[in-house]
Design a protein around this motif. Structure first.
Motif, mmCIF file in Angstrom:
data_model
loop_
_atom_site.group_PDB
_atom_site.id
_atom_site.type_symbol
_atom_site.label_atom_id
_atom_site.label_comp_id
_atom_site.label_asym_id
_atom_site.label_seq_id
_atom_site.Cartn_x
_atom_site.Cartn_y
_atom_site.Cartn_z
ATOM 1 N N ASP A 137 0.845 -1.222 0.108
ATOM 2 C CA ASP A 137 -0.085 0.013 0.097
ATOM 3 C C ASP A 137 0.738 1.183 -0.032
ATOM 4 O OD1 ASP A 137 -2.303 -1.597 -0.054
ATOM 5 O OD2 ASP A 137 -2.561 -1.398 2.307
ATOM 6 N N TYR A 138 1.766 1.230 0.829
ATOM 7 C CA TYR A 138 2.859 2.299 0.673
ATOM 8 C C TYR A 138 3.433 2.702 -0.369
ATOM 9 C CZ TYR A 138 7.489 4.796 1.893
ATOM 10 O OH TYR A 138 8.351 5.556 1.766
ATOM 11 N N ARG A 157 11.317 23.696 -1.164
ATOM 12 C CA ARG A 157 9.801 24.305 -0.947
ATOM 13 C C ARG A 157 9.048 23.339 -0.555
ATOM 14 N NH1 ARG A 157 9.529 29.110 -5.132
ATOM 15 N NH2 ARG A 157 9.279 27.400 -6.457
ATOM 16 N N ARG A 158 8.111 23.485 0.486
ATOM 17 C CA ARG A 158 7.054 22.554 0.890
ATOM 18 C C ARG A 158 5.869 22.310 -0.401
ATOM 19 N NH1 ARG A 158 4.867 19.942 5.152
ATOM 20 N NH2 ARG A 158 2.609 19.982 5.110
ATOM 21 N N THR A 159 5.608 21.413 -0.849
ATOM 22 C CA THR A 159 4.755 21.692 -1.911
ATOM 23 C C THR A 159 3.452 20.636 -1.750
ATOM 24 O OG1 THR A 159 5.818 19.729 -3.233
ATOM 25 C CG2 THR A 159 6.413 21.693 -3.629
ATOM 26 N N GLU A 160 2.751 20.438 -2.583
ATOM 27 C CA GLU A 160 1.703 19.377 -2.414
ATOM 28 C C GLU A 160 2.016 17.919 -2.388
ATOM 29 O OE1 GLU A 160 -2.168 17.756 -5.186
ATOM 30 O OE2 GLU A 160 -0.849 19.383 -5.978
ATOM 31 N N LYS A 161 3.271 17.800 -2.900
ATOM 32 C CA LYS A 161 3.862 16.348 -2.846
ATOM 33 C C LYS A 161 4.253 15.933 -1.319
ATOM 34 C CE LYS A 161 7.393 13.110 -4.536
ATOM 35 N NZ LYS A 161 8.415 12.820 -5.582
ATOM 36 N N ASP A 162 4.700 16.908 -0.665
ATOM 37 C CA ASP A 162 5.280 16.885 0.569
ATOM 38 C C ASP A 162 3.663 16.569 1.634
ATOM 39 O OD1 ASP A 162 8.017 17.314 0.084
ATOM 40 O OD2 ASP A 162 7.358 19.387 0.129
ATOM 41 N N VAL A 163 2.980 17.376 1.330
ATOM 42 C CA VAL A 163 1.688 17.267 2.012
ATOM 43 C C VAL A 163 0.992 15.625 1.926
ATOM 44 C CG1 VAL A 163 -0.794 18.043 2.451
ATOM 45 C CG2 VAL A 163 1.069 19.723 2.091
ATOM 46 N N GLU A 164 0.880 15.405 0.727
ATOM 47 C CA GLU A 164 0.397 14.097 0.164
ATOM 48 C C GLU A 164 1.402 12.954 0.790
ATOM 49 O OE1 GLU A 164 -1.244 12.952 -3.281
ATOM 50 O OE2 GLU A 164 -1.998 15.061 -3.777
ATOM 51 N N TYR A 165 2.567 13.006 0.845
ATOM 52 C CA TYR A 165 3.931 12.226 1.510
ATOM 53 C C TYR A 165 3.213 12.152 3.158
ATOM 54 C CZ TYR A 165 7.485 9.224 2.816
ATOM 55 O OH TYR A 165 8.363 8.098 3.433
ATOM 56 N N GLU A 166 3.174 13.465 3.690
ATOM 57 C CA GLU A 166 3.018 13.059 5.136
ATOM 58 C C GLU A 166 1.385 12.589 5.352
ATOM 59 O OE1 GLU A 166 2.968 17.180 6.200
ATOM 60 O OE2 GLU A 166 5.158 17.280 5.636
ATOM 61 N N ASN A 167 0.428 12.456 4.384
ATOM 62 C CA ASN A 167 -0.733 12.123 4.700
ATOM 63 C C ASN A 167 -0.508 10.560 4.366
ATOM 64 O OD1 ASN A 167 -2.006 14.378 5.214
ATOM 65 N ND2 ASN A 167 -2.640 14.837 2.978
ATOM 66 N N LEU A 168 0.207 10.100 3.319
ATOM 67 C CA LEU A 168 0.288 8.761 3.043
ATOM 68 C C LEU A 168 0.830 7.911 4.258
ATOM 69 C CD1 LEU A 168 0.662 6.407 1.055
ATOM 70 C CD2 LEU A 168 3.067 7.273 0.492
ATOM 71 N N ILE A 169 2.039 8.597 4.958
ATOM 72 C CA ILE A 169 2.643 7.716 5.963
ATOM 73 C C ILE A 169 1.884 8.115 7.368
ATOM 74 C CG2 ILE A 169 4.699 7.689 4.840
ATOM 75 C CD1 ILE A 169 5.894 9.800 6.712
ATOM 76 N N LYS A 170 0.919 8.868 7.606
ATOM 77 C CA LYS A 170 0.172 9.136 8.861
ATOM 78 C C LYS A 170 -0.260 7.878 9.294
ATOM 79 C CE LYS A 170 -1.852 13.082 9.046
ATOM 80 N NZ LYS A 170 -2.770 14.423 8.907
ATOM 81 N N PHE A 176 5.100 2.088 10.002
ATOM 82 C CA PHE A 176 5.918 1.215 10.354
ATOM 83 C C PHE A 176 6.438 0.478 9.137
ATOM 84 C CE2 PHE A 176 4.633 1.243 14.544
ATOM 85 C CZ PHE A 176 5.604 0.794 15.436
ATOM 86 N N ALA A 177 5.352 0.433 7.951
ATOM 87 C CA ALA A 177 5.817 -0.377 6.690
ATOM 88 C C ALA A 177 6.778 0.206 6.052
ATOM 89 C CB ALA A 177 4.633 -0.234 5.782
ATOM 90 N N ALA A 178 6.810 1.797 5.921
ATOM 91 C CA ALA A 178 7.810 2.360 5.431
ATOM 92 C C ALA A 178 9.443 2.250 6.050
ATOM 93 C CB ALA A 178 7.541 3.999 5.586
ATOM 94 N N SER A 179 9.390 2.117 7.368
ATOM 95 C CA SER A 179 10.608 1.713 8.082
ATOM 96 C C SER A 179 11.068 0.535 7.552
ATOM 97 C CB SER A 179 10.431 1.903 9.608
ATOM 98 O OG SER A 179 9.906 3.248 9.958
#
Length: 515
Positions: A137-138, A157-170, A176-179
């Protein structure tokens, strides 16, 4: 329940806990935060208090009488209810819950210790049970993150991609999967030990790489190299299934279970980014040079009864793998040629392997298994051109013909004692037939492109469309003999003399041939 009964049960419980291996105890504790463990210890003390309430009241603390009522619930019942809660909640957390958020680093440390101590079976069991789906899923999430502009990367710069990545691993499980993916799955030691035994674990993970954004070249190359070097039987079984089908890997996967091949090859753009050809191409080349057992086999006289033994040798596995890798790019109309040019290296080395002094019967189609492997490659390349015609796509046409021309030239320029004239003429005959087949459907873009490049190949087979004149008298003589033996009757019977005349005009006459 008497105090002594409780103490007996508690003692047995502690004994069982002590018998559980240290690693497993550590693993169980990862489900709980330090505060939860502290609360549990306090709960144990409180449970002791409930069970010993009467004894404490009667012998030491008479004021506890104020906490008892004539019609109240006995302390043993309270203790029983509380014990169910106290022990039931942790059991439910371990059985159906997940690790404590605060224990992520400790989890990775435990997994690394299992890896170092070669506890691969236990480690894979944990990863399969708690992380594989989440890692997939990750990676699916990574596959579909928006692109980040170069200027944003430079300026941080902080962009939409950064926000979506933070939401992805929230979500905790994804974090844990990402680690686990970053610190365990990509660990070279883990790949080398786990891939040959548990290739489907990696296949599950690769299936999440739906676009090149989630690609991981190092992981893919190390995994493929590992299963190829060890000649993993699950991988070979999937290649055997594919080798009995003309469908795409997607179609084959609907009817059969081929998770390894499908996961690493079906997303063709990701496969190209992962350089999935490299480990098998390189190791295939080395196997022809240095694998004496394989060399002994491929130099045997060809025997159809021994064909199944080809699967014991890397060069055959590599040739089949390349075939289905390239075919998938045609089905998906993908731009990458996937370095199909390794077939040139394979052909050169196989020819070099054939001894100058041999007793092969030149009248046979395939005198030895080395000849059979050379023939398999040219057959596969002709198959790619046929598939491109069926799918009405142009990708792979030019690259295939360049590779086919080089291999054809290598075959034709080899001494007859190594490769018989019959074998050479047969190869030319099949390519002429291919030229005629595409001429019959020239209205398709890819067929006209195929005819154009096959014509160029006939004029300069070694370096197609790269200038110069690599034709030799030997090649011209072989082409003339092949054209003489070519069956022209079906075309004359169906009023297709114009195709015959076109071949004479565009191929034969420019090199001084013709009837």
């Amino acid at each position: 329940m008497e105090v002594t009964d409780f103490l007996t049960i508690l003692g047995l419980g502690l004994a069982v806990w002590a018998l559980i291996q240290k690693k497993e105890r550590k693993f169980v504790l990862l489900f709980f935060s330090k505060s939860q463990i502290t609360a549990f210890i306090i709960g144990i003390i409180y449970l002791h208090y409930l069970f010993s309430f009467d004894w404490l009241r009667d012998n030491w603390f008479p004021f506890l009488n104020y906490f008892s009522f004539e019609k109240g619930i006995p302390n043993e019942i309270w203790a029983y209810i509380f014990s169910i809660i106290l022990f039931g909640i942790p059991i439910l957390i371990v059985l159906f819950g997940f690790f404590s958020s605060s224990r992520r680093n400790e989890l990775i440390d435990l997994y690394n210790s299992l890896l170092q101590e070669n506890e691969i079976d236990l480690l894979v069991e944990y990863i399969n049970k708690y992380h594989t789906e989440n890692i997939k899923d990750y990676l699916i999430g990574l596959s579909h993150l928006p692109e980040k502009e170069t200027i944003d990367l430079i300026l941080r710069r902080r962009t939409e991609k950064d926000v979506e990545y933070e939401n992805l691993i929230k979500p905790k499980r994804i974090k844990f999967a990402a680690s686990v993916y970053g610190f365990i799955i990509q660990n070279e030691n883990f790949i080398n030990k786990a891939a040959p035994i548990y290739p489907k674990l990696f296949a599950k993970i690769f299936s999440g790489m739906e676009t090149e954004k989630a690609s991981n070249e190092n992981l893919a190359k190390k995994f493929i190299e590992s299963i190829f070097e060890t000649k993993n039987q699950e991988f070979i079984s999937e290649l055997k299934i594919a080798n009995n089908s003309n469908s795409s890997l997607d179609g084959i996967n609907e009817s059969y279970d081929i998770p390894i091949l499908h996961s690493i090859l079906s997303h063709t753009k990701t496969a190209a980014k992962n350089s999935v050809w490299y480990p098998i191409g390189e190791k295939g080349v080395k196997s022809i040079k240095y694998d004496n057992e394989q060399k002994e086999f491929i130099l045997k006289k060809y025997d159809g009864d021994l064909e199944s033994e080809q699967w014991n040798h890397k060069i055959h596995i590599a040739i089949v793998y390349f075939n289905y890798m390239v075919r998938e790019t045609i089905y998906k109309d993908s731009e990458s040629h996937m370095w199909l040019y390794y077939y040139r290296n394979f052909t050169d080395l196989l020819i070099e392997t054939i001894p100058k002094k041999n007793n092969y019967d030149g009248s046979l189609g395939n005198p030895s298994f080395a000849h059979k492997l050379i023939n398999d490659q040219t057959e596969n390349m002709r198959g790619w051109l046929e598939l491109a015609r069926e799918q009405k796509v142009t990708f792979r046409v030019i690259d295939t013909i360049k590779c086919l021309g080089y291999c054809l030239n290598a075959i034709c320029e080899t001494k007859n004692k190594k490769i018989s004239e019959k074998f050479k003429i047969n190869q030319l005959d099949l390519i002429i037939s291919l030229w005629f087949t595409h001429s019959e459907s020239e209205e398709y873009e890819n067929s006209s492109l195929t005819i154009e490049w096959l014509t160029t190949m006939f004029l300069n087979p070694r370096w197609v469309n790269q200038g110069g004149n690599e034709r030799t008298d030997n090649y011209i003589d072989l082409l003339e003999k092949s054209w003489t033996e070519f069956d022209k009757i079906p075309y004359r019977m169906h009023g297709q003399n114009d195709i015959i005349e076109k071949f004479k005009r565009e191929v034969l006459e420019p090199i001084g041939l013709g009837e």
